[in-house]
Design an enzyme around this catalytic site. Structure first.
Site, PDB file in Angstrom:
ATOM      1  CE  LYS A 314      34.635  74.161  37.177  1.00 39.06           C
ATOM      2  NZ  LYS A 314      33.962  73.999  35.862  1.00 39.06           N
ATOM      3  CG  ASP A 317      30.437  64.718  48.288  1.00 38.40           C
ATOM      4  OD1 ASP A 317      30.761  64.477  49.476  1.00 38.40           O
ATOM      5  OD2 ASP A 317      29.269  64.942  47.936  1.00 38.40           O
TER       6      ASP A 317
END
Length: 480
Positions: A314, A317
């Site tokens: 997941k 950023d």
């Protein structure tokens, strides 16, 4: 003429040998089931054939005595062909974008546009002629004249007449009938295949009622496609196609969520249950004794039992950071994970960063479009944005983590976590739904099951039960 025929025969058989001409049963974009599929995208990796095709396109234009000032290839397969023609013969080239960018020049046509010039359009395959006409319209809006187009293969489904009615002459290197004749003579296909394809061509012509109409496409409500049929769609990503094929072969749409903290247990689960699953999902950062040697053992098991490895990282950023997280650090995820996933929150940069690493390694990514936890914010406009992001990056994104089908495009896969044989929940907000609900009613493709199997006293029997329930729900969906 004999030399030209021999050259064409050599080209057609060469294209067949590299699977540019495929015969069988293929679902087209329109939903029609076709006995033939022409896919020339792969020739970009075969310079000799690519150059041969480009030169034959140019010679076709020369033989037709076409007068033109510039060349434009229909995006995208024809772009490298147009590039070679222009580079070899020193002809100015124009590039048509499929969509206008919201930055830079914001132009649909790139290159030196001189209003009044005549532009020759190059295309790889023509069916209805719509792709050529769409390109011609954009060029004409820039003040250019379009009188002719050259194509490698005319499928003989009305494209020539449709374009002629709009003032564009179509010149083909060969027709599909010619391809069939050559391949039958070379004993690449049999007479039955030839007749099947010819019958399909005759029964599925694209004809516009008058020149003012938009070019037609056969409208047919597509039925639910099998995993195997979806694997063969032209827009299906290679990793998705591989997964869909093994799902069809093994008759399983079960992903095991192996959220364990010891490497030995992970490998034992992979070995014991690998034959029952299509995907093994892990969280590598919760392994207390991680080593790259463990991942090597896991990939060996994946090959033996035919499942893919999905690292549930997941990523969330900026692009530069996720790129480093994906390829480097202790885990070196890109070196062993077939699939990873990412949140859409950071914007498209997260996908761009991942694909810089993953594309050369033939990896792929899923976007988190929905979550199975209570109070999730991944709903509504967020989900819509995730779908749009996936469509814009379909060269790397192959589907979604979601609670239901969020895209109607059959090329995309939907994986749903929070599945148990009986609906319910836990004290940390996880919500569970049954395989029948998830696959049969919500339209997902793969169930993700963790505790329902791992916490069972008999993990193998539990895996068999989940596999059976999910597969039967899928078969029921096909039958509707």
């Amino acid at each position: 003429m004999a030399a030209a025929d021999a050259l064409l025969g050599s080209l057609v058989t060469g294209l067949y040998d590299v699977q540019a001409f495929k015969f069988g049963n293929f679902v087209l974009k329109s939903g029609l089931s076709s006995p033939v599929y022409i896919d020339l995208r792969g020739i970009i990796s075969r310079p000799s054939i690519l150059n041969q095709v480009a030169e034959m396109l140019f010679q076709t234009a020369e033989n037709a005595e076409i007068n033109f000032d510039t060349v434009c290839g229909v995006p995208y397969t024809a772009l490298p062909l147009a590039t070679i023609v222009c580079s070899t013969h020193e002809i100015p080239m124009l590039i048509r974008r499929k969509e206008k960018k919201d930055y830079g020049t914001k132009r649909l046509i790139e290159g030196a546009v001189n209003p009044g010039d005549t532009c020759l359009i190059i295309e790889d395959v023509v069916s209805s002629g719509s792709s050529v006409w769409e390109t011609a319209e954009v060029l004409q809006k820039e003040g250019l004249k379009v009188t002719d187009a050259v194509v490698l293969v005319d499928r003989e489904q009305g494209g020539r007449d449709n374009l002629q009615a709009r003032g564009i002459r179509l010149h083909s290197v060969c027709t599909l009938s010619t391809v069939l004749c050559i391949l039958e003579q070379q004993k690449k296909i049999n007479a039955e295949t030839v007749e099947r394809v010819k019958r399909f061509i005759q029964e599925n012509a694209f004809v516009a009622a008058n020149p003012n109409d938009s070019l037609p496409s056969v409208k047919k409500e597509p039925k639910e496609l099998s995993f195997g049929a979806r694997a063969e769609l032209p827009g299906t990503h290679p990793v998705a196609a591989k997964l869909l094929r093994l799902m069809q072969k093994k008759e399983t749409n079960l992903c095991l969520s192996a959220d364990v903290s010891e490497s030995r247990e992970l490998l034992q689960l992979a070995d014991a249950l690998g034959s029952r699953i299509c995907l093994l999902k892990i969280h590598v950062d919760i392994l207390n004794d991680f080593t790259l040697d463990v991942m090597k053992e896991l990939t060996t098991l994946a090959k033996r039992h035919e499942f893919l490895i999905f690292e549930d990282r997941k990523f969330a950023d900026i692009g530069n950071t996720v790129k480093k997280q994906y390829e480097g650090g202790v885990f070196k995820i890109a070196s062993w994970a077939d699939l990873v996933n990412a949140h859409a929150v950071p914007g498209s940069g997260v996908v761009k960063g991942l694909e810089e690493v993953g594309l050369p390694l033939h990896r792929a990514c899923l976007l988190v479009a929905e979550m199975s936890s209570a109070g999730t914010l991944a709903t509504g406009s967020y989900t819509e944005a995730a779908v749009q992001m996936a469509e814009e990056h379909s060269e790397f994104v192959i589907g979604f983590i979601s609670g239901s089908r969020v895209s109607m495009k059959p090329e995309f896969l939907h994986l749903t976590p929070g599945v148990q044989l009986e609906a319910g929940g836990d004290n940390l907000g996880q919500q569970y739904h049954s395989p029948q609900e998830v696959i049969g009613k919500r339209g997902s493709d793969i169930i993700i099951v963790g505790r329902g199997i791992i916490a069972s006293a008999n993990q193998l029997e539990a895996a068999k039960m989940y596999r059976k329930a999910a597969w039967e729900a899928y078969l029921s969906r096909l039958a509707v």
